[in-house]
Scaffold this motif. Structure first.
Motif, mmCIF file in Angstrom:
data_model
loop_
_atom_site.group_PDB
_atom_site.id
_atom_site.type_symbol
_atom_site.label_atom_id
_atom_site.label_comp_id
_atom_site.label_asym_id
_atom_site.label_seq_id
_atom_site.Cartn_x
_atom_site.Cartn_y
_atom_site.Cartn_z
ATOM 1 N N ASN A 171 23.977 -0.036 7.697
ATOM 2 C CA ASN A 171 22.551 -0.226 7.988
ATOM 3 C C ASN A 171 21.990 0.940 8.811
ATOM 4 O OD1 ASN A 171 20.141 -1.630 7.733
ATOM 5 N ND2 ASN A 171 20.424 -2.729 9.669
ATOM 6 N N LEU A 172 22.336 2.165 8.381
ATOM 7 C CA LEU A 172 21.865 3.376 9.050
ATOM 8 C C LEU A 172 21.193 4.296 8.043
ATOM 9 C CD1 LEU A 172 24.952 4.198 11.334
ATOM 10 C CD2 LEU A 172 22.741 3.310 12.068
ATOM 11 N N ARG A 173 20.284 3.765 7.253
ATOM 12 C CA ARG A 173 19.722 4.516 6.127
ATOM 13 C C ARG A 173 18.904 5.733 6.544
ATOM 14 N NH1 ARG A 173 20.265 1.705 1.354
ATOM 15 N NH2 ARG A 173 20.981 -0.434 1.569
ATOM 16 N N TRP A 186 25.520 8.870 12.768
ATOM 17 C CA TRP A 186 26.710 8.654 11.939
ATOM 18 C C TRP A 186 27.988 9.052 12.665
ATOM 19 C CZ3 TRP A 186 27.004 5.573 8.013
ATOM 20 C CH2 TRP A 186 25.864 5.294 7.263
ATOM 21 N N THR A 187 27.933 10.100 13.488
ATOM 22 C CA THR A 187 29.136 10.457 14.239
ATOM 23 C C THR A 187 29.488 9.367 15.238
ATOM 24 O OG1 THR A 187 27.806 11.774 15.787
ATOM 25 C CG2 THR A 187 28.834 12.937 13.959
ATOM 26 N N ARG A 188 28.470 8.763 15.864
ATOM 27 C CA ARG A 188 28.741 7.646 16.780
ATOM 28 C C ARG A 188 29.288 6.450 16.027
ATOM 29 N NH1 ARG A 188 23.971 9.430 19.514
ATOM 30 N NH2 ARG A 188 22.703 8.049 18.213
ATOM 31 N N LEU A 228 32.759 14.217 9.143
ATOM 32 C CA LEU A 228 32.081 13.049 8.591
ATOM 33 C C LEU A 228 32.302 12.955 7.083
ATOM 34 C CD1 LEU A 228 30.127 10.654 8.775
ATOM 35 C CD2 LEU A 228 28.224 12.303 8.757
ATOM 36 N N ALA A 229 32.205 14.092 6.384
ATOM 37 C CA ALA A 229 32.394 14.100 4.930
ATOM 38 C C ALA A 229 33.783 13.613 4.543
ATOM 39 C CB ALA A 229 32.143 15.497 4.375
ATOM 40 N N LEU A 230 34.805 14.010 5.291
ATOM 41 C CA LEU A 230 36.169 13.569 4.992
ATOM 42 C C LEU A 230 36.305 12.055 5.123
ATOM 43 C CD1 LEU A 230 38.369 16.327 6.668
ATOM 44 C CD2 LEU A 230 38.241 15.781 4.227
ATOM 45 N N ILE A 231 35.689 11.487 6.149
ATOM 46 C CA ILE A 231 35.705 10.027 6.299
ATOM 47 C C ILE A 231 35.005 9.371 5.118
ATOM 48 C CG2 ILE A 231 34.829 8.106 7.683
ATOM 49 C CD1 ILE A 231 35.199 9.883 10.152
ATOM 50 N N LEU A 232 33.878 9.919 4.712
ATOM 51 C CA LEU A 232 33.118 9.346 3.601
ATOM 52 C C LEU A 232 33.873 9.480 2.282
ATOM 53 C CD1 LEU A 232 29.590 10.635 4.640
ATOM 54 C CD2 LEU A 232 30.408 8.273 4.747
ATOM 55 N N PHE A 233 34.575 10.591 2.073
ATOM 56 C CA PHE A 233 35.381 10.740 0.860
ATOM 57 C C PHE A 233 36.474 9.674 0.810
ATOM 58 C CE2 PHE A 233 34.552 15.610 0.453
ATOM 59 C CZ PHE A 233 33.276 15.340 -0.010
ATOM 60 N N SER A 234 37.056 9.370 1.961
ATOM 61 C CA SER A 234 38.082 8.324 2.012
ATOM 62 C C SER A 234 37.492 6.968 1.638
ATOM 63 C CB SER A 234 38.696 8.267 3.415
ATOM 64 O OG SER A 234 39.642 7.226 3.512
#
Length: 239
Positions: free
Chosen positions: A171-173, A180-182, A204-210
Motif C-alpha cells: 500500500n505504497l503506490r 520503500w527503503t524503510r 531495492l531492485a534485488l529485493i523486488l526481483f526476489s
C-alpha cells in the motif's frame, strides 16, 4: 559555446562538434539489448541515478551520473560508475542544497562528451533501472542528444513502478525511494548523491526481483509485460 545556440536555447538540434577519437568511440557504442526470456538473474542491469541543476526538463542540465551493475543476482561492486560533468557556466542554485554540487565541483568535472561516452560504454547493451526513471531517462537522453547527437534507445524500467506492481499489499503506490527503503528495512548511508542513490535503488531492485520470482515473473520480458499491464490498470483506475 555556440553563440547561435546561446541566443536560441530551443535550437538543440545543432550537430555537436566531436574530435575524431570521440567519433570513433561514438560509433563503437553498443546498441540496446532486448528484454528477453533469460532469467532476471542472468540479465545484466545497470542501475543509474542523475543529479541535475534543477527539475526543469528542458532547461536544466545533468551535473553528475552514478551507476552500479546488478549481475548474477547480486550487485557487482567491481562495476561502478561515477562522473561529475563540467559545466563552465553553472551558477549556484537551490538544488545545491540537495546534492551539494557547487560551482567549483562542477567546474572541475569531466568534459561532458567524454563523460557521456564513458557512461554509454559502461552501459553496453544492458537495460537500465532507475527510481522515477522517466526523469533520469529524459535528462540523460537530452544530454546524449545535445552533446553527442546520440539517441538513447535502451530499455529503461522504473523501480518506482516495479515496487507497487510486485508488492501491492505494501500500500505504497505513490511512495518515494525513502519510503520503500524503510519498508524493506534498508539503510541508505547517503541520499541525493548519484552513486549512493543508484546503490540503494539496486538493493531495492534485488529485493523486488526476489519477490517477482515468487509470483511467477522469471524473466525481464515477463517483468516488462507485467509492468505495462499494471500501468494500464493504474490509468483506468485514476479516472
Amino acid at each position: 559555446m555556440n553563440l547561435f545556440r546561446w541566443l536560441n536555447p530551443s535550437k538543440r538540434n545543432v550537430a555537436p562538434e566531436l574530435t575524431a577519437e570521440q567519433q570513433l568511440r561514438l560509433r563503437a557504442l553498443s546498441g540496446p539489448g532486448v528484454l528477453d526470456q533469460r532469467t532476471l538473474r542472468q540479465q545484466r542491469w545497470v542501475v543509474v541515478d542523475v543529479e541535475t541543476s534543477g527539475l526543469n526538463l528542458d532547461r536544466d542540465e545533468v551535473l553528475s551520473i552514478g551507476a552500479v551493475v546488478i549481475e548474477d543476482g547480486a550487485i557487482d561492486f567491481s562495476q561502478q560508475f561515477e562522473r561529475t560533468l563540467m559545466r563552465t557556466d553553472h551558477k549556484l542554485s537551490p538544488s545545491v542544497l540537495i546534492h551539494g554540487l557547487g560551482p567549483s565541483a562542477i567546474a572541475a568535472g569531466s568534459e561532458p562528451v567524454d563523460a557521456l561516452l564513458d557512461f554509454m560504454t559502461f552501459v553496453g547493451d544492458s537495460p537500465l533501472l532507475a527510481f522515477h526513471a522517466a526523469f533520469d531517462e529524459h535528462m540523460l537522453g537530452r544530454a546524449l542528444k545535445e552533446s553527442l547527437g546520440h539517441r538513447l534507445l535502451h530499455p529503461f524500467l522504473d523501480v518506482a513502478h516495479i515496487a507497487p506492481f510486485i508488492c501491492p499489499d505494501a500500500n505504497l503506490r505513490q511512495a518515494g525511494l525513502d519510503d520503500w527503503t524503510r519498508f524493506f528495512g534498508l539503510h541508505a548511508e547517503e541520499r541525493h548523491h548519484a552513486s549512493a542513490d543508484a546503490l540503494v535503488t539496486a538493493e531495492l531492485a534485488l529485493i523486488l526481483f526476489s519477490h517477482a520470482r515468487r509470483v511467477g515473473i522469471e524473466s525481464p520480458a515477463q517483468l516488462e509485460q507485467g509492468l505495462a499491464k499494471w500501468r494500464r490498470q493504474q490509468q483506468v483506475h485514476s479516472f
